[in-house]
Design a protein around this motif. Sequence first.
Motif, PDB file in Angstrom:
ATOM      1  N   PHE A   9       8.145  -2.362   1.927  1.00  0.00           N
ATOM      2  CA  PHE A   9       9.190  -2.344   0.908  1.00  0.00           C
ATOM      3  C   PHE A   9       8.614  -2.589  -0.487  1.00  0.00           C
ATOM      4  CE2 PHE A   9      13.252  -3.538  -1.062  1.00  0.00           C
ATOM      5  CZ  PHE A   9      13.947  -2.394  -0.695  1.00  0.00           C
ATOM      6  N   LEU A  10       9.410  -2.289  -1.494  1.00  0.00           N
ATOM      7  CA  LEU A  10       9.009  -2.463  -2.896  1.00  0.00           C
ATOM      8  C   LEU A  10       8.412  -3.849  -3.126  1.00  0.00           C
ATOM      9  CD1 LEU A  10      12.129  -1.038  -4.775  1.00  0.00           C
ATOM     10  CD2 LEU A  10       9.833  -0.022  -4.669  1.00  0.00           C
ATOM     11  N   GLY A  11       7.258  -3.873  -3.712  1.00  0.00           N
ATOM     12  CA  GLY A  11       6.644  -5.148  -4.083  1.00  0.00           C
ATOM     13  C   GLY A  11       6.107  -5.965  -2.921  1.00  0.00           C
ATOM     14  N   SER A  12       6.018  -5.358  -1.737  1.00  0.00           N
ATOM     15  CA  SER A  12       5.599  -6.149  -0.574  1.00  0.00           C
ATOM     16  C   SER A  12       4.078  -6.298  -0.476  1.00  0.00           C
ATOM     17  CB  SER A  12       6.163  -5.534   0.705  1.00  0.00           C
ATOM     18  OG  SER A  12       5.682  -4.217   0.847  1.00  0.00           O
ATOM     19  N   GLY A  13       3.344  -5.664  -1.383  1.00  0.00           N
ATOM     20  CA  GLY A  13       1.896  -5.897  -1.410  1.00  0.00           C
ATOM     21  C   GLY A  13       1.046  -4.730  -0.934  1.00  0.00           C
ATOM     22  N   LYS A  14       1.589  -3.509  -1.001  1.00  0.00           N
ATOM     23  CA  LYS A  14       0.827  -2.341  -0.540  1.00  0.00           C
ATOM     24  C   LYS A  14      -0.404  -2.092  -1.413  1.00  0.00           C
ATOM     25  CE  LYS A  14       4.502   0.259  -1.034  1.00  0.00           C
ATOM     26  NZ  LYS A  14       5.460  -0.798  -1.363  1.00  0.00           N
ATOM     27  N   THR A  15      -0.192  -2.064  -2.724  1.00  0.00           N
ATOM     28  CA  THR A  15      -1.309  -1.761  -3.624  1.00  0.00           C
ATOM     29  C   THR A  15      -2.346  -2.882  -3.583  1.00  0.00           C
ATOM     30  OG1 THR A  15       0.250  -0.563  -5.007  1.00  0.00           O
ATOM     31  CG2 THR A  15      -1.879  -1.056  -5.988  1.00  0.00           C
ATOM     32  N   ASP A  39       6.393   1.806 -10.009  1.00  0.00           N
ATOM     33  CA  ASP A  39       5.533   1.310 -11.068  1.00  0.00           C
ATOM     34  C   ASP A  39       4.189   0.853 -10.517  1.00  0.00           C
ATOM     35  OD1 ASP A  39       7.047  -1.992 -11.279  1.00  0.00           O
ATOM     36  OD2 ASP A  39       6.595  -0.678  -9.600  1.00  0.00           O
ATOM     37  N   ILE A  40       3.569   1.743  -9.768  1.00  0.00           N
ATOM     38  CA  ILE A  40       2.276   1.358  -9.199  1.00  0.00           C
ATOM     39  C   ILE A  40       1.248   1.315 -10.322  1.00  0.00           C
ATOM     40  CG2 ILE A  40       0.449   2.063  -7.618  1.00  0.00           C
ATOM     41  CD1 ILE A  40       2.841   3.573  -6.128  1.00  0.00           C
ATOM     42  N   GLU A  95      -0.483   5.853   0.642  1.00  0.00           N
ATOM     43  CA  GLU A  95       0.445   4.751   0.331  1.00  0.00           C
ATOM     44  C   GLU A  95       1.785   5.358  -0.053  1.00  0.00           C
ATOM     45  OE1 GLU A  95      -0.681   1.877  -2.767  1.00  0.00           O
ATOM     46  OE2 GLU A  95       1.450   1.461  -3.040  1.00  0.00           O
ATOM     47  N   GLY A  98       7.743   2.288  -2.060  1.00  0.00           N
ATOM     48  CA  GLY A  98       8.409   1.187  -1.364  1.00  0.00           C
ATOM     49  C   GLY A  98       9.752   1.549  -0.774  1.00  0.00           C
ATOM     50  N   THR A 156       2.785 -10.449   4.060  1.00  0.00           N
ATOM     51  CA  THR A 156       2.064 -10.778   2.828  1.00  0.00           C
ATOM     52  C   THR A 156       2.674 -12.030   2.190  1.00  0.00           C
ATOM     53  OG1 THR A 156       3.564  -9.415   1.542  1.00  0.00           O
ATOM     54  CG2 THR A 156       1.598  -8.330   2.405  1.00  0.00           C
ATOM     55  N   ASP A 159       1.232 -17.405   1.476  1.00  0.00           N
ATOM     56  CA  ASP A 159       0.938 -18.612   0.679  1.00  0.00           C
ATOM     57  C   ASP A 159       2.178 -19.093  -0.081  1.00  0.00           C
ATOM     58  OD1 ASP A 159       0.364 -16.014  -0.549  1.00  0.00           O
ATOM     59  OD2 ASP A 159      -0.099 -17.131  -2.387  1.00  0.00           O
ATOM     60  N   VAL A 185      -1.405 -12.118   5.774  1.00  0.00           N
ATOM     61  CA  VAL A 185      -2.524 -11.851   4.856  1.00  0.00           C
ATOM     62  C   VAL A 185      -2.263 -12.473   3.485  1.00  0.00           C
ATOM     63  CG1 VAL A 185      -3.282  -9.692   5.935  1.00  0.00           C
ATOM     64  CG2 VAL A 185      -1.579  -9.611   4.144  1.00  0.00           C
ATOM     65  N   MET A 187      -3.268 -11.924  -0.403  1.00  0.00           N
ATOM     66  CA  MET A 187      -3.778 -10.957  -1.383  1.00  0.00           C
ATOM     67  C   MET A 187      -4.518  -9.794  -0.701  1.00  0.00           C
ATOM     68  SD  MET A 187      -2.492 -12.189  -4.076  1.00  0.00           S
ATOM     69  CE  MET A 187      -3.099 -11.193  -5.400  1.00  0.00           C
TER      70      MET A 187
HETATM   71  N1  LIG Z   1       0.878 -15.016  -4.027  1.00  0.00           N
HETATM   72  C1  LIG Z   1       0.670 -13.815  -3.525  1.00  0.00           C
HETATM   73  N2  LIG Z   1       0.992 -12.723  -4.257  1.00  0.00           N
HETATM   74  C2  LIG Z   1       0.779 -11.507  -3.708  1.00  0.00           C
HETATM   75  C3  LIG Z   1       0.234 -11.345  -2.409  1.00  0.00           C
HETATM   76  N3  LIG Z   1       0.158 -10.021  -2.143  1.00  0.00           N
HETATM   77  C4  LIG Z   1       0.639  -9.376  -3.229  1.00  0.00           C
HETATM   78  N4  LIG Z   1       1.012 -10.264  -4.185  1.00  0.00           N
HETATM   79  C5  LIG Z   1       1.613  -9.968  -5.494  1.00  0.00           C
HETATM   80  O1  LIG Z   1       2.857  -9.330  -5.306  1.00  0.00           O
HETATM   81  C6  LIG Z   1       3.101  -8.403  -6.353  1.00  0.00           C
HETATM   82  C7  LIG Z   1       3.435  -7.030  -5.786  1.00  0.00           C
HETATM   83  O2  LIG Z   1       2.291  -6.551  -5.108  1.00  0.00           O
HETATM   84  P1  LIG Z   1       1.938  -5.007  -5.040  1.00  0.00           P
HETATM   85  O3  LIG Z   1       0.643  -4.888  -4.286  1.00  0.00           O
HETATM   86  O4  LIG Z   1       2.007  -4.371  -6.368  1.00  0.00           O
HETATM   87  O5  LIG Z   1       3.138  -4.493  -4.160  1.00  0.00           O
HETATM   88  P2  LIG Z   1       3.508  -2.978  -3.795  1.00  0.00           P
HETATM   89  O6  LIG Z   1       4.064  -2.999  -2.417  1.00  0.00           O
HETATM   90  O7  LIG Z   1       2.342  -2.081  -3.999  1.00  0.00           O
HETATM   91  O8  LIG Z   1       4.625  -2.697  -4.847  1.00  0.00           O
HETATM   92  P3  LIG Z   1       5.369  -1.301  -5.173  1.00  0.00           P
HETATM   93  O9  LIG Z   1       4.303  -0.292  -5.272  1.00  0.00           O
HETATM   94  O10 LIG Z   1       6.075  -1.563  -6.456  1.00  0.00           O
HETATM   95  O11 LIG Z   1       6.299  -1.055  -4.050  1.00  0.00           O
HETATM   96  C8  LIG Z   1       1.850  -8.392  -7.208  1.00  0.00           C
HETATM   97  O12 LIG Z   1       2.079  -9.225  -8.309  1.00  0.00           O
HETATM   98  C9  LIG Z   1       0.783  -9.002  -6.309  1.00  0.00           C
HETATM   99  O13 LIG Z   1      -0.226  -9.684  -7.015  1.00  0.00           O
HETATM  100  C10 LIG Z   1      -0.099 -12.533  -1.665  1.00  0.00           C
HETATM  101  O14 LIG Z   1      -0.556 -12.498  -0.506  1.00  0.00           O
HETATM  102  N5  LIG Z   1       0.151 -13.723  -2.281  1.00  0.00           N
END
Ligand SMILES: Nc1nc2c(ncn2[C@@H]2O[C@H](COP(=O)(O)OP(=O)(O)OP(=O)(O)O)[C@@H](O)[C@H]2O)c(=O)[nH]1
Length: 368
Positions: A9-15, A39-40, A95, A98, A156, A159, A185, A187
Amino acid sequence: MATTVITGFLGSGKTTLLNALLSHPGMSNTAVLINEFGDIGLDHLLVRQISEDVVLLNSGCICCSVRGDLISGLRDLFLKRVRGEVAAFDRVIIETTGLADPAPILHTLMTDPLLTNKFRLDSVVSTVDGVYGNSQLDTHAESVKQAAVADRILITKADLASEDVLQALETRLHSLNPAAPLYRVHMGDIDPDKLFNAGLYNPETKSLDVQKWLRDEAYGDNDNSASHDDNHEHEHEHEHEHDHTHDEHSHGHDVNRHDDHISSFCLTFDEPLHWDAFVTWAEIFTQMRGENLLRIKGVLNIAGEDKPVAIHAVQHIFHAPATLPAWPSDDHRSKLVFITRDLGPDVIRQSLLQLNAAATETRIKPVV
Ligand SMILES: Nc1nc2c(ncn2[C@@H]2O[C@H](COP(=O)(O)OP(=O)(O)OP(=O)(O)O)[C@@H](O)[C@H]2O)c(=O)[nH]1
């Protein structure tokens, strides 16, 4: 070429995951395709522009940022490789955005004639936000689907979440998709070997790795037999109990959550199946109930055949069946694992057994 789809999902940490994966040695022969919606922020990854859509990442990986059709991006990237316009690569990571439903991407990978020749779906990896995952599963059907079709699920931001919330999420995800190993996981830090080589063909051993691929043991007691009316269907009683007792923050009390519609089960058939009965069943079900069949994987004992046949499907599409060189163990029963929406095991089992019985009858009828 092994192809992995990263969804979540959006912002779940894919990138973040992608970035961490690409920093591993051994990942340099990887090409990456990223949907451009959303907004990747690729900027921190980019080093050199090769052409309008293709860039070289600092890891040495090729990255193709696709506008719109991911699949035409994959074709273009492949053609560029053939023409020597980009470095050779032997793995592709896609990828998704989201909000994407991963099924159409899997369909095209499985059916496009150019792609099926060159790309082999190795694994679907889904990231689930440790903090917001529970509420996203409640409110967004896509996020349920993303987790349900995955071969590997990564939780993700562990922490940032409390142990209770993480455990409730893990219970829920395991119930949705028992065969997918779950990893927490931080980061995006995970050994790439845990995510790749989840397909039928294992390039490391150069063999077909049926047991790892099917993971039918994850569905419970393997003695379940479709001919004895005693399969497991993973209902969600345990999960509800968990939600009520531990997860005060989740919306587990909602009586109609998206994942209450999802079932996962393994059907085992003691008697060999007739190929034409199975094909008829597959045609009827994929046409009539394709929307409800999120994912099917199976190894079939086909009447008259010594060797097992592996099949897999996503919704309306069955991948071309593969005859395996040998049975992986002494257990030669047909096994089919299902992830479905609003479709339980009984109707599947009964219809397949009926068609099989009819096919058996036709065969043993004396010729007059
Ligand atoms: N504290 C913490 N932050 C994380 C972790 N994984 C990702 N983040 C943060 O979560 C935010 C979103 O991560 P992205 O990797 O951009 O997520 P995404 O799924 O690619 O987002 P979209 O492409 O917008 O769907 C970023 O600010 C990351 O730094 C983690 O394990 N711990």
